[in-house]
Design an enzyme around this catalytic site. Structure first.
Site, PDB file in Angstrom:
ATOM      1  N   CYS A 176      -2.856   2.476 -11.648  1.00 27.22           N
ATOM      2  CA  CYS A 176      -2.502   3.324 -10.502  1.00 27.22           C
ATOM      3  C   CYS A 176      -2.523   2.473  -9.218  1.00 27.22           C
ATOM      4  CB  CYS A 176      -3.476   4.485 -10.395  1.00 27.22           C
ATOM      5  SG  CYS A 176      -3.230   5.517  -8.958  1.00 27.22           S
ATOM      6  N   TRP A 206       0.383   0.123  -9.286  1.00 31.28           N
ATOM      7  CA  TRP A 206       1.630   0.854  -9.030  1.00 31.28           C
ATOM      8  C   TRP A 206       1.882   0.947  -7.518  1.00 31.28           C
ATOM      9  CZ3 TRP A 206       2.711   5.426  -6.390  1.00 31.28           C
ATOM     10  CH2 TRP A 206       3.995   5.955  -6.575  1.00 31.28           C
ATOM     11  N   HIS A 207       0.810   1.054  -6.752  1.00 32.39           N
ATOM     12  CA  HIS A 207       0.977   1.194  -5.306  1.00 32.39           C
ATOM     13  C   HIS A 207       1.433  -0.094  -4.644  1.00 32.39           C
ATOM     14  CE1 HIS A 207      -1.120   5.030  -5.741  1.00 32.39           C
ATOM     15  NE2 HIS A 207      -0.612   5.333  -4.578  1.00 32.39           N
ATOM     16  N   GLY A 208       1.161  -1.219  -5.256  1.00 31.21           N
ATOM     17  CA  GLY A 208       1.615  -2.458  -4.653  1.00 31.21           C
ATOM     18  C   GLY A 208       1.145  -3.670  -5.423  1.00 31.21           C
TER      19      GLY A 208
END
Lengths: 472, 402
Positions: A311, A314-316
């Site tokens: 997670c 996924w954000h960066g």
């Protein structure tokens, strides 16, 4: 293009409203406008999205037409692999080579451009393929519908993340009435206000402080952290609300994405209220397939950690995001182990303080440029009292920004909604009031109009910042 | 889904929804549709620059740049940007006592300061005028520049003088608010107390370099001396600068001049189209005549030396001037107000504002002026943050053949 820009509000949106309402082939029109929306910002990279859609369309038909379970599973695995590979190439290759393997000077990597919203359309694609595989949704034979699902401009760059089976029927038939327009437009206006009037004003406090994050006093570090805590919430939830509102005015029902996350009493509860569509996606397409909580305590904890590491990633593509994911995973495991039971014994107020403190500290990791900066900032926050000279409060925050801060604190709890909802037909997801009178609609509309005018004035005067979730 | 269903509408939209959508679409499009109501000149004056143009290359050549340029075109013109800006400024100033932009600082006792050239360079003007221009190294460079100019003066037979005009933040540095970082505020307070290496330089240059901070400090008690919301010195403050220069240089100071007290629009607020009259003195001398036509001809002759098409020039003469010289004033924007005041002291004065001219062109500019008129004296006049320009001009004159 993003919603809080002149070209969207005053050119794209009015043209879209006219085209969608008065011309036939509405799904085609929706797709064309969505492609144009993407093309304005990303130019020929729109081709990647179309290619991805075509690829997933073909794979979905192959999965649906295949009778052997082994073949279906093979096609699904292969198609997911390809989607992840595309995402990996554009988003993570530079990070892996430069940061993980510490190989520098690979010139080719500098030319890789991160297409806008790639994480979102990859997740949409996987959702579609898995739903078809599981039989939760039928493979749609219309390529236009698949393009619409993947490219629909309201949710294209920042969600909410739609699972295919929840919207597939709406591609085929949907209804738009005056009530859809009222609730959709007013939610859009309130979302615009959240983004422009609150989040962007707070960004004016946060950005200069994070620029000199290594030289802040403790007081300044706390101001920066708390302001960013509010900024990211109103930035993202405002954008989600605009997307949901735009969905409503075209007859689509997008899921709620935020539910006052800062009133949570634990981190477990926080993730049920923050970016809910992402949490659901990870639960349905990663946590449960990994085994969820069905294989004992240790495996459950491991699954949670894996899910939250991914997670974060996924954000960066950065160590700070991985650390942020691990940090949340750690607290979720901690609460599962038994800390949640201990929390239940203390007053609600203290439970909320605990959750808010953990979340705010997490945002320091999320916002910092690197782990070292985050470490310095956290050290200053907790151990830096007395260090340096606190700048005058007027230098840190203007009265206008202080007002935005207070309003943001106020609006981050459901207090006002609870009061107003009895009097005005507010655009709350899943709760459209049916008994409102004309006067009540008028008052609700007037409120939305005032917010829209104030936000538009600020946009026209150019005082706004880029959307935080821009590249995720 | 059948082929027929796919092609035709699968969306039912009620008549009332279509009606509302139409009204909303029309209202939303107004800020762009009404762009035509605004005149280009009006917008350029509001933005204080030339407007961005619509992209002049095909979309497919570079779509990203095309849309980015088109966005700039729209951003400049979106309606009603001017009215909104005025409304917001008035609201902030009058209701919240707040500046309209970060580059404006509201000081104590009604002072309004311009602290930066743009919103991304907040406090840069304060740093320049209060700190950077007063470094010992700058004073040393100026000393060298004066020597270079002196050498050029001997070669060309033209007297060269330098006037550096103190600005509002240095003369009234003690009126800066606490929201200005202490490092800057402290430096500005130092200047307001009359401490700067430039004063020493001014004292030891026999009038060839004039920095009249002490003279301005002595006169600053008059509320209308340096208008409280001006960036440029005006009226009495400019007269004090001129008189300090003339007396340091041993030149006669004109009599028969007037300083008329009154209330005039605050310069910094007019940038935001707010007309707020504040106390100031208007300088008056009936013997001064301005030649606007000749100034336009002058501007045309030097046009190719400038980067922007708009060139500010003035030509003035004074029939009662106590000094019979013809003077060329090469200046920054402070020269516009200064030329009128300085004109009273000389028979004839030509002035050019050099803000859009590369500093290296200064000798060529002087050559052109000399071809128009006989020049006895050149006055290089800048405000204190432009000390670097004096140094560059001197270098250019030093490198030139004549």
């Amino acid at each position: 293009m993003i919603f809080s820009k002149i070209e969207f509000l005053f050119i794209f949106l009015p043209l879209f409203l006219i085209a969608h309402n008065f011309f036939p082939y509405r799904n085609c029109i929706y797709v064309l406008f969505s492609l144009f929306f993407y093309f304005v910002g990303e130019a020929w990279y729109a081709g990647i999205v179309v290619f991805s859609a075509l690829m997933n369309y073909i794979f979905s038909l192959m999965i649906a037409s295949s009778t052997k379970q082994f073949h279906r599973r093979l096609i699904l695995s292969y198609s997911i692999f390809l989607n992840i590979a595309i995402l990996f190439f554009f988003k993570y290759s530079k990070f892996i080579v430069n940061d993980v393997f510490e190989i520098n000077g690979v010139e080719f990597l500098d030319h890789i451009y991160l297409p806008l919203g790639i994480s979102f359309f990859t997740f949409h694609s996987i959702s579609y393929l898995v739903d078809v595989y599981r039989g939760d949704a039928k493979a749609d034979h219309s390529f236009v519908n698949i393009l619409l699902y993947l490219l629909m401009f309201p949710q294209l760059i920042a969600g909410p993340i739609l699972r295919f089976h929840t919207v597939s029927n709406q591609f085929k038939r949907r209804v738009v009435t005056a009530r859809h327009l009222y609730f959709g437009l007013s939610l859009f206006c309130f979302g615009l206000g959240q983004k422009v009037l609150l989040a962007d004003t707070l960004a004016e406090v946060v950005n200069p402080l994070f620029v000199r994050a290594d030289a802040l006093t403790s007081f300044e570090a706390w101001i920066a952290t708390l302001s960013y805590t509010l900024q990211i919430y109103f930035d993202f939830s405002g954008y989600s609300n605009m997307a949901i509102g735009l969905g409503w005015i075209t007859g689509f029902y997008f899921p709620k994405n935020f539910n006052f996350p800062y009133i949570s009493k634990s981190i477990t509860e926080f993730w049920r209220r923050w970016h809910m569509s992402l949490s659901r996606w990870f639960r349905d397409y990663l946590y449960i397939p990994l085994g969820g909580n069905r294989f004992g305590a240790f495996r459950t904890y491991l699954n949670l950690i894996v899910v939250f590491l991914l997670c974060g990633l996924w954000h960066g593509a950065s160590w700070t995001f991985i650390a942020w994911g691990a940090y949340h995973g750690f607290f979720l495991v901690l609460e599962r182990i038994g800390f949640a039971r201990q929390l239940d014994k203390i007053p609600f107020f203290l439970q909320r303080c605990y959750a808010l403190l953990v979340v705010a500290v997490g945002w320091v990791l999320f916002r910092s440029d690197n782990i070292s900066q985050a470490g310095n900032l956290l050290h200053t926050m907790f151990f830096g009292w007395g260090d340096g000279q606190a700048e005058h409060i007027a230098q840190l925050i203007t009265p206008e920004q202080a007002l935005a801060f207070c309003l943001a604190v106020f609006f981050s709890s459901p207090f006002l909604i609870a009061i107003l909802d009895r009097r005005l037909p507010l655009p709350i997801v899943g709760q459209w009031r049916k008994d409102a009178t004309g006067l009540e609609y008028g008052l609700g509309g007037l409120m939305a109009l005032i917010v829209f005018c104030a936000a538009s004035a600020k946009i026209i005067l150019g005082a706004y910042s880029p959307f935080i979730y821009f590249r995720f | 889904m059948s082929r027929r269903q796919h092609k035709r509408d699968n969306v039912h939209i009620s008549v009332s929804a279509k009606f509302i959508a139409s009204i909303v679409a029309i209202l939303l499009s107004l800020p762009v549709v009404l762009i035509g109501l605004q005149g280009r000149g009006d917008l350029e004056s509001f933005h204080n620059r030339i407007l961005n143009e619509w992209p002049r290359f095909p979309l497919w050549e570079d779509p990203k740049k095309y849309f980015a340029d088109a966005k700039l075109w729209i951003d400049d013109r979106v309606y009603p940007i001017i009215q909104l800006s005025v409304f917001r400024t008035e609201l902030l100033l009058n209701v919240f006592d707040r500046p309209p932009q970060k580059r404006i600082t509201i000081g104590k006792n009604g002072f309004i300061f311009l602290n930066g050239g743009t919103e991304s360079t907040v406090f840069s003007i304060f740093e320049e005028v209060c700190i950077n221009s007063h470094r010992e190294s700058v004073a040393a460079d100026l000393r060298d520049a004066l020597a270079t100019l002196q050498a050029y003066s001997k070669r060309s037979g033209i007297i060269f003088d330098v006037v550096m005009v103190p600005t509002l933040p240095t003369v009234y540095g003690d009126y800066l608010p606490e929201s200005v970082p202490e490092k800057i505020r402290g430096a500005c307070r130092e200047r307001a107390a009359g401490r700067s290496p430039l004063i020493e330089l001014s004292r030891n240059s026999a009038g060839r370099f004039c920095y009249p901070l002490l003279e301005m400090n002595a006169a600053r008690g008059d509320e209308a001396f340096f208008p409280k919301a001006n960036f440029h010195a005006y009226g009495m403050s400019m007269k004090v600068v001129r008189d300090a220069y003339l007396s340091a240089r041993g030149l006669a100071i004109p009599t028969h001049e007037r300083l008329e007290p009154g209330r005039f629009p605050a310069e910094i607020l007019t940038m935001y189209r707010i007309v707020k009259n504040i106390p100031a003195y208007r300088f008056g001398n009936d013997a001064i005549h301005e030649y606007k036509g000749a100034a336009m001809v002058f501007a045309k002759r030097i046009k190719d030396l400038f980067r922007a098409p708009k060139i500010d020039t003035r030509i003035l003469s004074c029939s009662t001037a106590p000094n019979g010289e013809t003077v060329f004033m090469l200046s920054d924007s402070f020269g516009t107000n200064a030329s009128e005041v300085f004109a009273g002291a000389f028979r004839r004065l030509l002035q050019a504002t050099s803000n859009n001219m590369p500093d290296s062109q200064a000798p060529i500019l002087l050559d052109r002026v000399k071809k128009m008129e006989h020049i006895d004296r050149v006055i290089l006049l800048v405000e204190e943050s432009n000390a670097g320009r004096i140094i560059d001009w001197a270098r250019a004159f030093g490198d030139s053949a004549d």
